[in-house]
Design an enzyme around this catalytic site. Sequence first.
Site, PDB file in Angstrom:
ATOM      1  N   ARG A  88       0.848  -1.189   0.000  1.00 40.90           N
ATOM      2  CA  ARG A  88       0.000   0.000   0.000  1.00 40.90           C
ATOM      3  C   ARG A  88       0.882   1.236   0.000  1.00 40.90           C
ATOM      4  O   ARG A  88       1.889   1.301   0.712  1.00 40.90           O
ATOM      5  CB  ARG A  88      -0.922   0.025   1.228  1.00 40.90           C
ATOM      6  CG  ARG A  88      -2.071  -0.979   1.165  1.00 40.90           C
ATOM      7  CD  ARG A  88      -3.085  -0.607   0.087  1.00 40.90           C
ATOM      8  NE  ARG A  88      -4.224  -1.524   0.036  1.00 40.90           N
ATOM      9  CZ  ARG A  88      -4.275  -2.605  -0.730  1.00 40.90           C
ATOM     10  NH1 ARG A  88      -3.245  -2.916  -1.508  1.00 40.90           N
ATOM     11  NH2 ARG A  88      -5.347  -3.366  -0.737  1.00 40.90           N
TER      12      ARG A  88
ATOM     13  N   ASP B  46       5.034  -0.281  -6.717  1.00 42.82           N
ATOM     14  CA  ASP B  46       3.818  -0.610  -7.464  1.00 42.82           C
ATOM     15  C   ASP B  46       2.630   0.152  -6.909  1.00 42.82           C
ATOM     16  O   ASP B  46       1.538   0.077  -7.459  1.00 42.82           O
ATOM     17  CB  ASP B  46       3.541  -2.114  -7.390  1.00 42.82           C
ATOM     18  CG  ASP B  46       2.365  -2.531  -8.260  1.00 42.82           C
ATOM     19  OD1 ASP B  46       2.347  -2.161  -9.451  1.00 42.82           O
ATOM     20  OD2 ASP B  46       1.451  -3.203  -7.744  1.00 42.82           O
TER      21      ASP B  46
ATOM     22  N   GLU C 296      -2.198   7.727  -5.144  1.00 46.26           N
ATOM     23  CA  GLU C 296      -2.457   7.133  -6.459  1.00 46.26           C
ATOM     24  C   GLU C 296      -3.902   7.284  -6.927  1.00 46.26           C
ATOM     25  O   GLU C 296      -4.182   7.207  -8.123  1.00 46.26           O
ATOM     26  CB  GLU C 296      -2.079   5.653  -6.456  1.00 46.26           C
ATOM     27  CG  GLU C 296      -2.966   4.779  -5.594  1.00 46.26           C
ATOM     28  CD  GLU C 296      -2.488   3.323  -5.575  1.00 46.26           C
ATOM     29  OE1 GLU C 296      -3.306   2.446  -5.881  1.00 46.26           O
ATOM     30  OE2 GLU C 296      -1.319   3.077  -5.251  1.00 46.26           O
TER      31      GLU C 296
ATOM     32  N   HIS D 242       0.050  -0.184  -9.727  1.00 44.00           N
ATOM     33  CA  HIS D 242      -0.722  -1.085  -8.866  1.00 44.00           C
ATOM     34  C   HIS D 242      -1.170  -2.339  -9.624  1.00 44.00           C
ATOM     35  O   HIS D 242      -2.346  -2.693  -9.631  1.00 44.00           O
ATOM     36  CB  HIS D 242      -1.937  -0.353  -8.299  1.00 44.00           C
ATOM     37  CG  HIS D 242      -2.398  -0.903  -6.979  1.00 44.00           C
ATOM     38  ND1 HIS D 242      -2.835  -0.114  -5.952  1.00 44.00           N
ATOM     39  CD2 HIS D 242      -2.492  -2.183  -6.517  1.00 44.00           C
ATOM     40  CE1 HIS D 242      -3.183  -0.866  -4.927  1.00 44.00           C
ATOM     41  NE2 HIS D 242      -2.990  -2.133  -5.240  1.00 44.00           N
TER      42      HIS D 242
END
Length: 328
Positions: free
Chosen positions: A233, A257, A262, A294
């Site tokens: 996260r 990622d 985001e 992600h």
Amino acid sequence: MEILAFGVTADEEPLLERAFAGQHEVRCLGVFLSEDTAPIAAGYEVVSSSVNADLSGRVLRTLAAGGTKMIAQRSTGFNNIDLDVAKSLGMTVGRVSYYSPYAVAEFAWTLAMAVNRRIVRASNRTRDFDFRLNGLLGRDMHGRTVGVLGTGKIGEAFTRIAHGFGMNLLGWDVVENPRCLELGMKYVDKDVLLASADLVSLHVPLLDATHHIIDSAALKSMKDDAILVNSSRGGLVDTEALVAELRAGRFTGVGLDVYEAEAGVFFLDKSLEAVPDDTLARLITFPNVVVTSHQAYYTHDAVGQIIEATVRNVADYLAGRRSENTLT
């Protein structure tokens, strides 16, 4: 019954439709559930959301006013949902408590090796027919030390891969995983792990206690040539502090990622827009940083399991059953 699904990718849509075929109709939307899009759900008893949906109290009240009684979130994380408000509204909320841990663990290692061996830079060079090796020097993983923050299912899968590389294994978690201990993992304090590890990978959930677990002090305690990977996260890492350390020339590589801001950016095409997030823009410019959108969970296996669990969650709601996926 027709189900409204928000934030559905082109790859995911036929899988959702096939999974619900013969049971319910499903209307798939590419837009994410937010305060602006919530009114679209008026008249839908069941709404399915994605990991980047905004399910704050305001959005939940809009959904409830339109007749929505059940939220089926297609992710494990649920920090985007105001569960207290959902409970007060009498809404059922389900999530996906489990899907392939290998998808995320393997992708975390993909990021680690990409920054270690300078894969992105090498690929860009060869596309321009530049075949020099200058600046592409990496390091063996064998014999080096990996620090795994969070040794649940995904952390364990990541650790097994590290064991295969022949690495020294350090772990940190509130509960020790006996299967990681069998692999030779030594559990240590977080500060010791950060100071000792050549590679640090994050696999803890985002909670109040773990928000910015990698803050300025944590980053400064890491080795100058360490590699940091976050496939869990975005809020686990203080991005401003990370940028400051990268500006100082620290770290062999960083693979991300996820990103703490985001929402509204990841999963969307922003290529023709000026991205107003200066921190993200700066982060992407560093040659030793790889940022992906992600996608660690995004395999046929994991997405299939997520959709199967979502179908079961809807069936459980309609039958009045609770399961390990039921949050409220």
